[in-house]
Scaffold this motif. Structure first.
Motif, PDB file in Angstrom:
ATOM      1  N   GLY A 226       0.795  -1.211   0.000  1.00 24.16           N
ATOM      2  CA  GLY A 226       0.000   0.000   0.000  1.00 24.16           C
ATOM      3  C   GLY A 226       0.828   1.261   0.000  1.00 24.16           C
ATOM      4  O   GLY A 226       0.432   2.250   0.620  1.00 24.16           O
ATOM      5  N   ASP A 236      -5.443  12.694  -6.784  1.00 27.60           N
ATOM      6  CA  ASP A 236      -5.726  12.037  -5.501  1.00 27.60           C
ATOM      7  C   ASP A 236      -6.659  10.852  -5.690  1.00 27.60           C
ATOM      8  O   ASP A 236      -6.479   9.798  -5.053  1.00 27.60           O
ATOM      9  N   LYS A 237      -7.635  10.990  -6.554  1.00 25.73           N
ATOM     10  CA  LYS A 237      -8.570   9.893  -6.802  1.00 25.73           C
ATOM     11  C   LYS A 237      -7.851   8.702  -7.430  1.00 25.73           C
ATOM     12  O   LYS A 237      -8.104   7.544  -7.072  1.00 25.73           O
ATOM     13  N   GLU A 238      -6.924   8.978  -8.358  1.00 21.94           N
ATOM     14  CA  GLU A 238      -6.177   7.900  -9.013  1.00 21.94           C
ATOM     15  C   GLU A 238      -5.218   7.228  -8.044  1.00 21.94           C
ATOM     16  O   GLU A 238      -5.014   6.011  -8.094  1.00 21.94           O
ATOM     17  N   VAL A 239      -4.624   8.006  -7.134  1.00 21.45           N
ATOM     18  CA  VAL A 239      -3.735   7.418  -6.124  1.00 21.45           C
ATOM     19  C   VAL A 239      -4.493   6.423  -5.260  1.00 21.45           C
ATOM     20  O   VAL A 239      -4.013   5.316  -4.971  1.00 21.45           O
ATOM     21  N   LYS A 240      -5.721   6.785  -4.805  1.00 21.09           N
ATOM     22  CA  LYS A 240      -6.515   5.878  -3.982  1.00 21.09           C
ATOM     23  C   LYS A 240      -6.857   4.598  -4.744  1.00 21.09           C
ATOM     24  O   LYS A 240      -6.828   3.501  -4.186  1.00 21.09           O
ATOM     25  N   ALA A 241      -7.191   4.745  -6.028  1.00 18.08           N
ATOM     26  CA  ALA A 241      -7.527   3.561  -6.832  1.00 18.08           C
ATOM     27  C   ALA A 241      -6.313   2.645  -6.997  1.00 18.08           C
ATOM     28  O   ALA A 241      -6.428   1.418  -6.921  1.00 18.08           O
ATOM     29  N   LEU A 243      -3.712   2.327  -4.929  1.00 18.43           N
ATOM     30  CA  LEU A 243      -3.423   1.656  -3.656  1.00 18.43           C
ATOM     31  C   LEU A 243      -4.416   0.536  -3.394  1.00 18.43           C
ATOM     32  O   LEU A 243      -4.042  -0.530  -2.883  1.00 18.43           O
ATOM     33  N   ALA A 244      -5.682   0.734  -3.739  1.00 19.42           N
ATOM     34  CA  ALA A 244      -6.695  -0.288  -3.504  1.00 19.42           C
ATOM     35  C   ALA A 244      -6.413  -1.551  -4.308  1.00 19.42           C
ATOM     36  O   ALA A 244      -6.621  -2.675  -3.827  1.00 19.42           O
TER      37      ALA A 244
END
Length: 725
Positions: A226, A236-241, A243-244
């Motif tokens: 992670g 920021d949205k792409e970073v969260k995706a 990491l998921a």
């Protein structure tokens, strides 16, 4: 009802025509569109996915090669260095020269390693000695991490905790320090002597992992724990995706589309816990597919619209006469609906003015204009009187004024929870009929307070007074409440911007003498004769203060103020015959436009300064000296007598006489002679044309200049120039 049946029949005919068109033409078009979407679009999407896989595979392979090369260089550096010899003498102070030579050789090897394009800094950390060495310095750990590579206490604790155990190019990542690789020496021991630390150049690493394709918007190196070791262009949205998905076990290349984000993940051959990630712009990558899909849908919509228009045209043509009749009725209905608000406002005005005073006539006319109301309800009339600030209000256009009052009415309606009727009964009076709401405990007092809040935001344009009438129980009694509200308005004062008058009536207020007595009039005449001008103004101020203390109404104060002004004018008109009727009329207009105590006091101060001015001879000389200087500097401009008379608060005739007394010549003759003096200079000293000289000295045309020149000089300007040349 008949028209409704015609519409239904024409609608049925339209659907019948459209159904035939649908079966014959639209069904084949729909089948063709579906085939294009299923076959062509899916094929293009597969090709796009393959292209994406090829690009990211090439990108990951290049990055793995670069990292493998760096790892090999680190191993070669540690293997070929003389670290073993250096460790034997590192603490021996007797062998300084030998230690220095070994550090010099070690520095060259570090410089070679640091020349790698991905590396920004290299240093050696000696685990069992108080020593750190890089290409510039070898020193103790405290000095190095305080001065050369400064870290705060928390960073130092976290950073130095990595230098334990065996490391074979372990990656350290810190949000504040960046990404770095650590390798221990000797290689196969759990208690190494030295750690080689390589800091990555974040910008160069971003260049390494960036992909120049237009449809690639971002790239990253992520771990299955992670973490994102480095990224380029990710939101920021792409970073969260990212990491998921990297936390899940991804074994091979994938092309994922989730939450409108398209990403590809490839496991790194350099490190099993790493993934190379690319974020694709679906609009660019899938542009051919989107275009094909758009064309197929546009093709379908085109035929759908054509069929609808043809069916509509045929049905409309058959029943056009009926449609024209329907449109005429609709237009007439819209015009009537637009007139209803005006008719209803006029209806309310007539009720308030007493034209409709019986229940039957009110109910009949209300039904005619579609005006619904409760026949038995408690209502109170609020009369809002507007006292305009002429200086600001008169600058507005008529359209702006109309829109402002429409806005005020709308705000009052929206702000008052109960039903409110509004109408303009007079140019400066707005009537507001408030229906009492027993459930909300809303009556006339509460509605007046709400209206006051609305009007306060417009205080720059007017001072408003709200008069509250009596409460009545039937619509036919509203004229009584309206008359009382108008009567209450006579009690308005000169204090607040928006004032609520709740009574009592005029006769019940504190008595205050609103006219001058004979003794006061005689005193004013005597003070004028003895030139006690300041005492005249002081007496008025005392009167105004007395009125303010006794809560005098604006009407009472205006009566007194008018009486004072009348007496002042009678006192000065015998000796100032330059004051004319329009001038005195302007003084009355100024007085009656005052809306507050301060404005009234300032008005009397200004009038007093004009009527009872006293000028010392030296003051008059100074004033006319300044006027002559202005004329000499601006002789070529328009110099009206009204301008200078206004500056000195004089009438035109008084200024003209005073100018002649002070200067010795009439105002007009002085300007003409000064302009001709300048004109003669231009005639003799320049070759300017007569027209240009006329404009230069302030004349609008050649003829007026020649006429004036001949009047004072006896000859024309051209002859004057010829004679003197």
């Amino acid at each position: 009802m008949a028209i409704s049946k015609v519409h239904k029949f024409r609608l049925a005919l339209f659907w019948r025509l459209f159904t035939n068109y649908f079966i014959v033409i639209l069904i084949p078009v729909i089948v063709a569109s579906i085939l294009a979407h299923v076959l062509a679009v899916r094929t293009i999407e597969k090709d796009a996915e393959k292209l994406n896989d090829v690009v990211i595979s090439h990108f990951s392979k290049q990055t793995d090669i670069a990292l493998d090369s760096l790892k090999t260089n680190m191993i070669n550096m540690l293997s070929s260095s003389n670290l073993t010899s250096l460790l034997r003498v590192v603490d021996d102070s007797r062998e300084n020269q030998q230690r220095s030579d070994q550090f010099h050789a070690l520095r060259e090897q570090l410089m070679k390693l640091q020349s790698d394009k991905l590396v920004s800094k290299v240093f050696l950390y000696f685990a069992n000695h108080d020593l750190v060495a890089d290409i510039d310095i070898y020193t103790d750990k405290t000095y190095y991490f305080n001065m050369t590579y400064p870290l705060n206490e928390q960073q130092k604790v976290d950073y130095l905790a990595h230098f334990t155990g065996k490391k074979m190019m372990d990656i350290m990542d810190s949000s504040s320090l960046g990404m770095s690789a650590v390798m221990s020496y000797p290689f196969n021991t759990e208690n190494p002597e030295v750690y080689l630390v390589v800091h990555f150049d974040q910008d160069k690493l971003k260049e390494q992992i960036s992909i120049p394709e237009k449809w690639v918007t971002g790239t990253a190196i992520a771990t299955s724990q992670g973490e994102i070791l480095n990224q380029h262009g990710l939101t920021d949205k792409e970073v969260k995706a990212v990491l998921a998905h990297t936390r899940s076990k991804v074994i091979e290349s994938q092309f994922l589309v989730t939450d409108e984000i398209a990403m590809s993940l490839v496991k790194s051959r350099f490190n099993d816990a790493w993934y190379y990630v690319t974020i694709a712009d679906l609009r660019t990558l899938m542009k051919p597919a989107y275009m094909t899909r758009l064309i197929s849908w546009a093709f379908l919509v085109f035929f759908l619209v054509v069929g609808s228009l043809v069916s509509y045209y045929l049905s409309r043509r058959l029943y056009r006469p009926i449609q024209e009749i329907t449109d005429e009725n609709k237009e007439l209905s819209q015009r009537m609906n637009g007139m209803f608000p005006l008719m209803q406002e006029l209806f309310i005005t007539k009720i308030l003015q007493g034209e409709y005073q019986d229940e039957l006539s009110i109910a009949y006319y209300a039904k005619e204009i579609d005006f619904t109301y409760d026949k038995q309800a408690m209502r109170t009339v609020l009369c809002i009187a507007f006292h305009y600030n002429a200086e600001v209000y008169d600058r507005l256009s008529e359209t702006t004024k109309s829109f402002m009052f429409v806005e005020i009415k709308e705000l009052i309606r929206k702000s008052t929870p109960s039903m409110v009727w509004l109408c303009q009964t007079k140019p400066d009076v707005l009537a507001c009929v408030v229906t009492h709401d027993t459930f909300l405990h809303l009556g006339a007092e509460e509605a007046a307070d709400i209206t006051k809040l609305v009007l306060e935001s417009y205080s720059q344009y007017f001072k408003a007074t709200i008069g509250i009438g009596k409460t009545v129980n039937a619509a036919e009694e509203l004229h009584e409440s309206y008359e009382q509200a108008l009567s209450v308005l006579q009690n308005r004062g000169l204090d607040a911007d928006v004032e609520i008058c709740r009574g009592p009536l005029v006769g019940e207020r504190t008595q205050w003498e609103s006219f001058l007595s004979v003794q006061e009039v005689n005193r004013i005449f005597n003070q004028h004769k003895t030139k006690e001008y300041e005492r005249l103004l002081e007496s008025v101020r005392e009167k105004l203060e007395d009125g303010k203390d006794k809560n005098a109404t604006a009407m009472q104060v205006k009566y007194l103020s008018t009486d004072v002004l009348n007496t002042w004018i009678r006192a000065v008109e015998t000796e100032h015959n330059d004051f004319n009727v329009p001038f005195f009329s302007s003084l009355y207009d100024r007085l009656h436009s005052c809306m507050t105590w301060d404005e009234l006091e300032q008005c009397f101060f200004d009038i007093h300064r004009v009527l009872f001015r006293t000028e010392e001879p030296h003051q008059r000389t100074q004033q006319f000296s300044e006027i002559l200087s202005y004329i000499h500097e601006h002789y070529n401009e328009e110099l009206s007598i009204e301008y200078f008379a206004g500056l000195l608060n004089m009438s035109n005739g008084h200024f003209s006489r005073t100018f002649k007394e002070a200067v010795g010549e009439k105002y007009v003759e002085y300007i003409a002679k000064y302009r001709l003096m300048k004109a003669k200079q231009f005639l003799l000293e320049t070759d300017m044309k007569i027209d240009d000289i006329a404009e230069k000295v302030g004349y609008w045309g050649r003829n007026s200049f020649i006429r004036t020149f001949r009047k004072y000089e006896g000859i024309t300007p051209a002859k004057y120039r010829t004679m003197h040349h």
